[in-house]
Design an enzyme around this catalytic site. Sequence first.
Site, short mmCIF file in Angstrom:
data_model
loop_
_atom_site.label_atom_id
_atom_site.label_comp_id
_atom_site.label_asym_id
_atom_site.label_seq_id
_atom_site.Cartn_x
_atom_site.Cartn_y
_atom_site.Cartn_z
N SER A 45 0.85 -1.19 0.00
CA SER A 45 0.00 0.00 0.00
C SER A 45 0.88 1.24 0.00
CB SER A 45 -0.91 -0.01 1.23
OG SER A 45 -0.14 0.08 2.40
N TYR A 46 0.27 2.39 -0.09
CA TYR A 46 1.03 3.64 -0.15
C TYR A 46 1.93 3.77 1.06
CZ TYR A 46 2.11 8.49 -1.16
OH TYR A 46 2.77 9.65 -1.44
N PRO A 47 3.24 3.95 0.89
CA PRO A 47 4.18 3.90 2.01
C PRO A 47 4.22 5.12 2.91
CG PRO A 47 5.36 4.39 -0.01
CD PRO A 47 3.92 4.12 -0.39
N ARG A 48 3.62 6.21 2.52
CA ARG A 48 3.75 7.42 3.34
C ARG A 48 2.51 7.69 4.19
NH1 ARG A 48 6.12 10.08 -1.64
NH2 ARG A 48 8.28 9.41 -1.54
N THR A 49 1.65 6.72 4.32
CA THR A 49 0.44 6.91 5.11
C THR A 49 0.68 6.51 6.56
OG1 THR A 49 -1.91 6.39 5.28
CG2 THR A 49 -0.49 4.62 4.57
#
Length: 91
Positions: free
Chosen positions: A66-70
């Site tokens: 999934s999006y890594p910066r969340t």
Amino acid sequence: MLKKIFESCQGADSTVDKVKLSETIRKPPIPFNLGGLQSEAHTVFGFSPKKTQTIAQNLYTEGYTSYPRTSSQKLPESLEFKKNIQTVVCK
């Protein structure tokens, strides 16, 4: 006392007379947020935060995570976990 027992057992044969098996159910760990991932990667592998972020971004770009910066620890069903896990395991 333990040292004495250990020394007296050196070179001796032993027999297992009983084995107890039990099943334990554990909850899976919560997903990493970026800060937690960076901290763990540094502790385990010595990676810098930038290197970890780059790896996480590449895995995201390739569709593996999934999006890594969340900071969210809830992942949407649209990630198709079962399909992705089978793809990784069967490679």
